[in-house]
Each structure stands twice: as C-alpha cells, then as structure tokens.
Design a protein around this motif. Structure first.
Motif, PDB file in Angstrom:
ATOM      1  N   SER A  10      -9.850   3.664 -13.584  1.00 43.63           N
ATOM      2  CA  SER A  10      -9.890   3.510 -12.129  1.00 43.63           C
ATOM      3  C   SER A  10      -8.794   2.527 -11.726  1.00 43.63           C
ATOM      4  CB  SER A  10     -11.270   3.023 -11.675  1.00 43.63           C
ATOM      5  OG  SER A  10     -11.360   3.026 -10.262  1.00 43.63           O
ATOM      6  N   TRP A  11      -8.799   2.141 -10.457  1.00 45.52           N
ATOM      7  CA  TRP A  11      -7.736   1.286  -9.931  1.00 45.52           C
ATOM      8  C   TRP A  11      -7.651  -0.039 -10.682  1.00 45.52           C
ATOM      9  CZ3 TRP A  11      -8.601   1.762  -3.905  1.00 45.52           C
ATOM     10  CH2 TRP A  11      -8.447   3.111  -3.536  1.00 45.52           C
ATOM     11  N   GLN A  44       0.817  -1.201   0.000  1.00 46.03           N
ATOM     12  CA  GLN A  44       0.000   0.000   0.000  1.00 46.03           C
ATOM     13  C   GLN A  44       0.859   1.262   0.000  1.00 46.03           C
ATOM     14  OE1 GLN A  44      -3.228  -0.352  -0.479  1.00 46.03           O
ATOM     15  NE2 GLN A  44      -3.417   1.867  -0.679  1.00 46.03           N
ATOM     16  N   GLY A  82      -0.093   6.520  -5.087  1.00 45.41           N
ATOM     17  CA  GLY A  82      -1.009   5.545  -4.502  1.00 45.41           C
ATOM     18  C   GLY A  82      -0.378   4.180  -4.309  1.00 45.41           C
ATOM     19  N   GLU A 102      -3.359   1.971  -7.720  1.00 44.42           N
ATOM     20  CA  GLU A 102      -4.240   3.116  -7.537  1.00 44.42           C
ATOM     21  C   GLU A 102      -3.875   4.312  -8.415  1.00 44.42           C
ATOM     22  OE1 GLU A 102      -4.195   3.866  -3.337  1.00 44.42           O
ATOM     23  OE2 GLU A 102      -5.206   1.981  -2.861  1.00 44.42           O
TER      24      GLU A 102
END
Length: 505
Positions: free
Chosen positions: A223-224, A158, A181, A200
């Motif tokens: 999008s992701w 992350q 991200g 992300e």
C-alpha cells in the motif's frame, strides 16, 4: 536523567483543530529550553517551549495567509529564527519568529518563476510574515526536506513530482516523477548524494542528486508508503580513501552542478578497483513504513551506485534485467491486481536471474535486441500496477524502436544535458512514463527489502532511526521502540524502570 514516560513533560489539548506536524530547533535546544513548532489542520502554526511553558506564539492565527492544512513544518537549517511551512494548497511560506503576521491579508510581488513553481515576496511597508511565498506544482505539497548542508530543498507533491531547489538562489536543480499517483514522503542520504521518495505507487524510489535521475526502485510495500528515512548509524563508506565523500574547496564549488565532483569520485573508485583486489564498499541503509502496516529495510549498495564497476562476488539484494532472448514458447501470464494480465507473447516467463552486484554487460551490448525480458521478480512486481494493462504491454513489445535507450547502461554523465532539457521543458505527467523523469520498471534495478515486517494494526505514520533503537508510530496512537541488535538488555532495563506497559521493545 531518564524521563518518566508515564508523565509527559507537557500536554496540550486543542479543540476545533488538530496538530498535523512538528519540528524541534536542534540548533537552539538546551536542557532548559527547546523551540517546538506545531502545524495544524486549519492552517495555523504555533511556537511553544514544552520545558519553559510560558512562551508561546501563534502564526497565521486569523488564517489570512493560508486556510489549508499544514502538511510539513521545519526550521531552516542553521537558523535560530527562520522556519518553512508547507500547506495542502501547494504553497510554502517562509516565516521569521521575530516578525508578526499582520492584520490584513498579505500582498505579494513576483520574485522568480520557473517550470511549475513561482516564488513571491511579501509587499508591505514594514517587515512582516511571510517573508516568501513558494507555489510548487499542482495539488497538495505533501512534504519537504532540507539537504544535510541546508543548501537544497526537496519537495514532493500530490502531482507525483519530486522537485529539488537551491534554497538560497531559488533555482530548480532537478525533477523526478512517480510511477503513478502522488509522492507522500522524501528523505536525503546523510551525505546529500541521494534522495529517497515514497508514495501512492507503493514504491520507494532512489534519485541521484548528482545525476538528476532515478537509479533504483524498491518494491516491498502493499500500500502507500508514508515515511522514508535513512539510517545514518548503519550507512557505511570504506575509510581507506578519505577523499571518497569529501573534497577540496574546488570540489564543493562544483556541487552546484555536482557532475565534476561525481566524475572525479567515480574515477577514483575505478582507479582503486583496477589496483586493489577488493572493491570499494559503500552501503546506504534506509527504511520505509506504509499504510500496509509494514516496516521495510533496504540496502543501497555499490552495484547500484556504480553499475559500471567490475563484478563483485558479494551477495546483494538487487534484481537486474536480462537483455538476452529466451527460447520461443508459450506466453507467460501474471495476473494483475486490476483484473488484467501482463503477457509476453511468444516468450515464456524466464526463470529468476542469479543476483549480481552489477548490471550484466549484455544489458549494454544487446541494446539493439528486439526482445526485452524482465527478471521474474520484476515481471511479477510490474503486474501489480494498474497503469500497465495487457494492451499497453503488447504495444510496447511490438514497438520496433523500443530499445534500452533509458537503461542504466545508456544513462551516463554524457546524457546530463538531455536530462536537463527534460526538466526545463513543459512536462505532461501523463507522458512521463518511459522518460528520464520516470523510467519504466525494467529500465532501472529493482531493490528487494532486506526485511519486510508487519509491526502494527493500523497504518504506520512515523519512522525514526536513533543510535540504539528505531522508533515507529501508527495511526492507532502506539509509539514503539525497537532495540537494535545488542541493545535489547539496555532498553529493557530502562523501560522497566521508567515506563508502564506502553513501550514495545
């Protein structure tokens, strides 16, 4: 014997926790027995046999090892008993199915420590699980993947970092940072030379294992990106040179650092190109699915892998930057998604460049040029990123020392020492943009998807390439089978005989 898709082999309902990931042991699987690991949202891992049904083991049952969500679980390649489990705590644990987990919380002893990672062994009088505890990066460890030979481990977290380890020696091989991200998914090429990640930043990023650097980015998702996967059945390498992706024992000994082997491969390719009229054909196909409900297919071709090879006349789906200076004119503006705009003061937005199979020589020869102009497609793609505001773009334009030091033409095997230095020093994620860890958008080729198709109503969560079909699944619970060209009739007859209306072809 074809399976009846209306009647599952095994069905289990869990209360208080949800299955989050799973992995079959292909080494031990037979028609009568298969070892299936299932990870859960509360931290437990279950070993079941959906065919035999009587065997079942539960690991981390009391949640003494880790209480956080299991994000990824995989069998260690070539092992019948070892498996690795990642959690949203940022920890990974190595288990042995033959050992118990103990009735008390484990005590650990430091085995090895490095930049943003530490590995501990479990201290106890008798052998118990976990055998090892890995702490990697900051935040959740979202996914990991073993290299095809099982020697290396790629982890995405992350905190936006891809970290590649030598699994047995517990050493960090290389690092990459997302554009912004977290990174959510990772996959190795079938030959282990390249790694693709997604996350992300809505991008797919191709990283070279040999050179430890980003070689391309792909922008097609809105999008992701939740899953990336190579298609081993359409990935092709020309067979005329059998040494191209294989080598002697000496070559494989160099794989630890990889550079000598890569250089010898490139020298062979250069030699062939100088004597043969047609270039070596290398194509890697990979796919990606995301929260935008789209499936994208991408081709990674020799113009990206070997940018210094002679130009080929073959068509490619790659935009490359232009280093020439356009005539002065009114400033071109592209609206950004965050309300800001990206403006090139004093220059008009250039028309799209012709697609080429190699970086133009001007990208190298004009490295000292004060103006840097991007391909129209790259400019419009970059404008969508909130991290590049108007203020940032102007500052970069007026920086006199902003030259193409990190362009494809300047990053070669000679700069490998500099790249290694970057990975070993303390890295601030906020300062990685524009470095070899995270080159700017205009510093690497931008791939265009071969196809980008909306195939679901909810975010996509699964992408698997099989010999005769592609399997996708979405959060709504639909599993879809997409036939490859020429396989439609075969799949249709199977589905009509064995399935209700639930399978899409």
């Amino acid at each position: 014997q074809a399976a009846d898709l209306s009647k599952p082999i095994d069905k289990r309902i869990y209360k208080g926790t949800q299955p989050t990931c799973h992995d079959f042991n292909h080494l031990t699987a037979t028609a009568e027995s298969v070892s299936l690991l299932v990870g859960f949202s509360a931290g437990q891992v279950q070993l079941i046999d959906p065919i035999k049904k009587e065997t079942s083991k539960l690991f981390n049952e009391e949640r003494l090892i880790d209480k956080s969500r299991v994000t990824c679980v995989k069998w260690v390649p070539g092992s019948e008993s070892l498996f690795l489990v990642a959690h949203s705590s940022g920890n990974m644990y190595l288990y042995n199915v033959e050992h118990t987990c103990g009735t008390t919380a484990p005590h650990y002893q430091l085995l090895k420590q490095g930049e943003s990672f530490a590995v501990h062994t479990c201290k106890s009088k008798s052998t118990r699980n976990p055998l090892l505890k890995w702490t990697v990066g900051e935040g959740a460890l979202n996914e990991f993947a073993f290299s095809p030979d099982g020697k290396f481990l790629a982890c995405v977290s992350q905190d936006g970092f891809l970290r590649v380890f030598n699994f047995d020696s517990v050493e960090l091989h290389g690092t990459m940072k997302s554009y912004f991200g977290g990174l959510l998914c990772v996959c190795w090429s079938p030959d282990g030379k390249y790694i693709v990640t997604g996350g992300e930043d809505d991008l797919v990023t191709v990283w070279s294992f040999v050179d430890c650097r980003v070689i391309a980015r792909g922008h097609g998702h809105k999008s992701w990106v939740s899953v990336v996967a190579f298609d081993p059945y359409t990935t092709s390498v020309e067979e005329n040179d059998p040494m191209e992706f294989s080598g002697s024992d000496e070559d494989f000994q160099d794989l630890h650092f990889g550079r000598d082997r890569a250089n010898s491969t490139q020298s062979r390719l250069s030699k062939r190109n100088s004597t043969d009229s047609r270039p070596v054909s290398v194509t890697y196909r990979f796919g990606s699915v995301g929260q935008d409900t789209q499936l994208c297919l991408w081709d990674l071709t020799e113009d990206i892998l070997f940018p210094h090879q002679p130009l080929s006349r073959a068509r490619t789906h790659t935009n490359v930057m232009n280093a020439t200076s356009p005539p002065a004119g009114s400033g071109g503006t592209n609206p950004g998604s965050n309300g800001n705009s990206i403006t090139t003061p004093g220059n008009s937005v250039p028309p799209p460049l012709p697609r080429s199979n190699s970086l133009p020589h001007s990208a190298v020869s004009n490295a000292g040029s004060k103006s840097s102009v991007m391909d129209g497609a790259i400019a419009s793609g970059v404008s969508k990123f909130a991290t590049l505001s108007l203020h940032d773009r102007k500052e970069r334009h007026h920086e006199k020392d902003h030259k193409r030091n990190h362009s494809m033409g300047h990053i070669s095997s000679k700069s490998s020492d500099k790249l290694n230095l970057v990975t070993k020093t303390k890295t601030d994620p906020a300062k990685t943009l524009g470095t070899p860890l995270c080159p700017r958008m205009e510093d690497v080729p931008l791939l265009e998807p071969l196809i980008c198709k909306k195939i679901a109503h909810e975010r996509l969560t699964v992408l698997i390439f099989l010999e005769d079909c592609i399997v996708t699944a979405c959060q709504e619970g639909f599993i879809c089978t997409w036939a490859r060209p020429g396989k439609v009739g075969l799949l249709s007859s199977q589905n009509q005989a064995n399935s209700p209306s639930g399978t899409v072809v």
